[in-house]
Write a protein that holds these residues in place. Structure first.
Motif, mmCIF file in Angstrom:
data_model
loop_
_atom_site.group_PDB
_atom_site.id
_atom_site.type_symbol
_atom_site.label_atom_id
_atom_site.label_comp_id
_atom_site.label_asym_id
_atom_site.label_seq_id
_atom_site.Cartn_x
_atom_site.Cartn_y
_atom_site.Cartn_z
ATOM 1 N N ARG A 197 49.475 -82.617 3.724
ATOM 2 C CA ARG A 197 50.571 -82.324 4.724
ATOM 3 C C ARG A 197 52.092 -82.456 3.971
ATOM 4 N N LEU A 198 52.181 -83.235 3.021
ATOM 5 C CA LEU A 198 53.447 -83.336 2.204
ATOM 6 C C LEU A 198 53.557 -82.017 1.371
ATOM 7 N N VAL A 199 52.399 -81.679 0.671
ATOM 8 C CA VAL A 199 52.604 -80.396 -0.190
ATOM 9 C C VAL A 199 53.007 -79.142 0.746
ATOM 10 N N PHE A 200 52.312 -79.246 1.966
ATOM 11 C CA PHE A 200 52.637 -78.095 3.108
ATOM 12 C C PHE A 200 54.019 -78.115 3.386
ATOM 13 N N ARG A 201 54.619 -79.257 3.703
ATOM 14 C CA ARG A 201 55.829 -79.245 4.155
ATOM 15 C C ARG A 201 56.811 -78.802 2.996
ATOM 16 N N LEU A 202 56.387 -79.187 1.924
ATOM 17 C CA LEU A 202 57.272 -78.622 0.619
ATOM 18 C C LEU A 202 57.274 -77.191 0.625
ATOM 19 N N HIS A 203 56.279 -76.596 0.791
ATOM 20 C CA HIS A 203 55.982 -75.089 0.729
ATOM 21 C C HIS A 203 56.680 -74.595 1.665
ATOM 22 N N LEU A 204 56.729 -75.175 3.030
ATOM 23 C CA LEU A 204 57.591 -74.364 4.060
ATOM 24 C C LEU A 204 59.028 -74.550 3.956
ATOM 25 N N LEU A 205 59.521 -75.574 3.317
ATOM 26 C CA LEU A 205 60.971 -75.835 2.879
ATOM 27 C C LEU A 205 61.442 -74.639 1.801
ATOM 28 N N PRO A 250 56.928 -58.733 3.412
ATOM 29 C CA PRO A 250 57.953 -60.027 4.278
ATOM 30 C C PRO A 250 57.521 -60.139 5.771
ATOM 31 N N VAL A 251 57.571 -61.417 6.381
ATOM 32 C CA VAL A 251 57.173 -61.770 7.693
ATOM 33 C C VAL A 251 58.579 -61.401 8.543
ATOM 34 N N ASN A 252 58.452 -60.728 9.661
ATOM 35 C CA ASN A 252 59.442 -60.559 10.468
ATOM 36 C C ASN A 252 59.757 -61.921 11.276
ATOM 37 N N ARG A 253 61.104 -61.893 11.455
ATOM 38 C CA ARG A 253 61.463 -62.876 12.381
ATOM 39 C C ARG A 253 61.177 -62.601 13.800
ATOM 40 N N TRP A 254 60.501 -63.839 14.679
ATOM 41 C CA TRP A 254 60.348 -63.506 16.174
ATOM 42 C C TRP A 254 61.213 -64.037 16.941
ATOM 43 N N SER A 255 61.510 -63.158 17.986
ATOM 44 C CA SER A 255 62.477 -63.773 19.253
ATOM 45 C C SER A 255 61.873 -64.661 20.056
ATOM 46 N N GLY A 256 62.546 -65.352 20.964
ATOM 47 C CA GLY A 256 61.684 -66.184 21.832
ATOM 48 C C GLY A 256 61.488 -65.408 22.930
ATOM 49 N N PRO A 257 60.483 -65.868 23.859
ATOM 50 C CA PRO A 257 60.190 -65.147 25.123
ATOM 51 C C PRO A 257 61.361 -64.708 26.011
ATOM 52 N N SER A 258 61.160 -63.762 26.799
ATOM 53 C CA SER A 258 62.424 -63.619 27.706
ATOM 54 C C SER A 258 62.173 -64.372 28.792
ATOM 55 N N ASP A 259 63.465 -64.664 29.614
ATOM 56 C CA ASP A 259 63.589 -65.349 30.873
ATOM 57 C C ASP A 259 63.445 -64.693 31.919
ATOM 58 N N GLU A 260 63.590 -63.379 31.662
ATOM 59 C CA GLU A 260 63.615 -62.282 32.975
ATOM 60 C C GLU A 260 62.187 -62.102 33.651
ATOM 61 N N PRO A 261 62.035 -62.383 34.896
ATOM 62 C CA PRO A 261 60.772 -62.450 35.362
ATOM 63 C C PRO A 261 59.771 -61.377 35.102
ATOM 64 N N ARG A 281 57.647 -69.942 6.822
ATOM 65 C CA ARG A 281 58.639 -70.571 8.011
ATOM 66 C C ARG A 281 58.276 -69.722 9.155
ATOM 67 N N ARG A 282 58.531 -68.301 8.955
ATOM 68 C CA ARG A 282 58.377 -67.614 9.889
ATOM 69 C C ARG A 282 57.040 -67.187 10.685
ATOM 70 N N TYR A 283 56.313 -67.234 9.583
ATOM 71 C CA TYR A 283 54.821 -67.108 10.008
ATOM 72 C C TYR A 283 54.355 -68.252 11.022
ATOM 73 N N LEU A 284 54.679 -69.649 10.482
ATOM 74 C CA LEU A 284 54.495 -70.705 11.520
ATOM 75 C C LEU A 284 55.169 -70.464 12.946
ATOM 76 N N ASP A 285 56.441 -70.116 12.598
ATOM 77 C CA ASP A 285 57.166 -69.879 14.111
ATOM 78 C C ASP A 285 56.406 -69.012 15.051
ATOM 79 N N SER A 286 56.029 -67.800 14.394
ATOM 80 C CA SER A 286 55.603 -66.754 15.190
ATOM 81 C C SER A 286 54.014 -67.133 15.736
ATOM 82 N N TYR A 287 53.239 -68.130 14.873
ATOM 83 C CA TYR A 287 51.944 -68.423 15.324
ATOM 84 C C TYR A 287 52.198 -69.422 16.538
ATOM 85 N N GLN A 288 53.381 -70.328 16.415
ATOM 86 C CA GLN A 288 53.224 -71.081 17.554
ATOM 87 C C GLN A 288 53.718 -70.255 18.865
#
Lengths: 87, 195
Positions: A24-32, B114-125, A38-45
């Motif tokens: 987990r520590l190595v994972f977080r270091l890579h993300l940093l 390169p991985v694209n940056r994602w926006s958040g979901p829209s609030d518009e119904p 970081r973008r992939y993690l954000d889009s996955y979530q």
């Protein structure tokens, strides 16, 4: 050393907090250090969150059952009851 | 003061063969069960068959219902199982390969692009509803083994063990399929989210 592929492979364990602390520590270091991951993690979530918006609330009325089906189920139940307890 | 569980009364009346109780049970759960079966089978006719089979099996098994969950939860599990059994007998439609939807890496393990940056979901119904439609369509595009895992885990709310049992696979297979399905959905949904 973890690669971006390792990050993508173990993302779900990371988010479920099932990775051993050392990994987990190595994972977080890579993300940093890695913007792509970081973008992939954000889009996955965000994907996960979007899917969960469809979660069955338990009282879904989105499909209205045809009345014929309700009648058919009740009629079949009567046949089933008769078959299991013949006169 | 003791609280009466409405399920207890209904269950007692159904076990006694009360016709009205069966009608009450079917009417209160059929809409949801039909929606569940239709999500899995994707057609009205198959869903209607699975729902009918599910209810009849539930009626036959009433004496074995132990009350560990609500009647609705118990019936849900039975209908999901009936739908999956029906799904297994069907000829598979042509499917896209899951590997084509997974992220790509070079020989050193770095992202190829390169991985694209994602926006958040829209609030518009209206946009939110449109997004829900697109997500449903994207789930339907997944290969069957992956589509079903997403439905059971993320939409129907079953846990990993329950999903594994219903699909007759190990829990690690469920976890792997769910992760790959989410990655594939990420790829399919990306055009809707990139800035």
């Amino acid at each position: 050393m973890m690669t971006c592929k390792d990050i993508a492979d173990f993302l779900s364990e990371y988010l479920d907090r099932t990775l051993p602390w050392s990994q987990r520590l190595v994972f977080r270091l890579h993300l940093l250090l890695c913007r792509d991951c970081r973008r992939y993690l954000d889009s996955y979530q965000k994907t996960d969150h979007a899917i969960c918006q469809l979660k069955d609330p338990g009282t879904s009325q989105e499909e209205s059952v045809p009345e014929d089906l309700v009648k058919a189920i009740l009629a079949a139940r009567r046949v089933q009851a008769t078959d299991s307890h013949p006169l | 003061m003791t609280t009466v569980n409405p399920d207890d009364d209904l269950l007692t009346r159904m076990r006694a063969g009360n016709e009205e109780a069966f009608a009450e049970f079917v009417r209160s759960h059929s809409n949801r069960m039909f929606a569940v079966a239709k999500r899995i089978l994707r057609d009205d006719e198959g869903a209607a068959d699975a729902v009918q089979e599910g209810f009849l099996l539930a009626f036959r098994s009433l004496d074995r219902f132990g009350g560990q969950s609500s009647l609705g939860t118990w019936l849900h599990r039975i209908v999901v199982n009936a739908s999956l059994t029906k799904l297994r007998t069907r000829t598979r439609r042509p499917e896209i390969l899951i590997d084509d939807l997974l992220p790509k890496f070079d020989q050193t393990g770095h992202h190829v692009e390169p991985v694209n940056r994602w926006s958040g979901p829209s609030d518009e119904p209206l946009q939110r509803e449109e997004l829900r439609v697109q997500i449903r369509e994207s789930i339907d595009r997944l290969p069957e083994d992956f589509r079903v895992v997403v439905l059971l885990r993320d939409i129907e709310g079953l846990d990993t063990d329950q999903t594994a049992e219903l699909l007759q696979v190990s829990t690690s297979v469920v976890k792997t399929r769910l992760h790959r399905a989410r990655q594939a959905l990420r790829t399919l949904l990306e055009p809707l989210f990139i800035k």
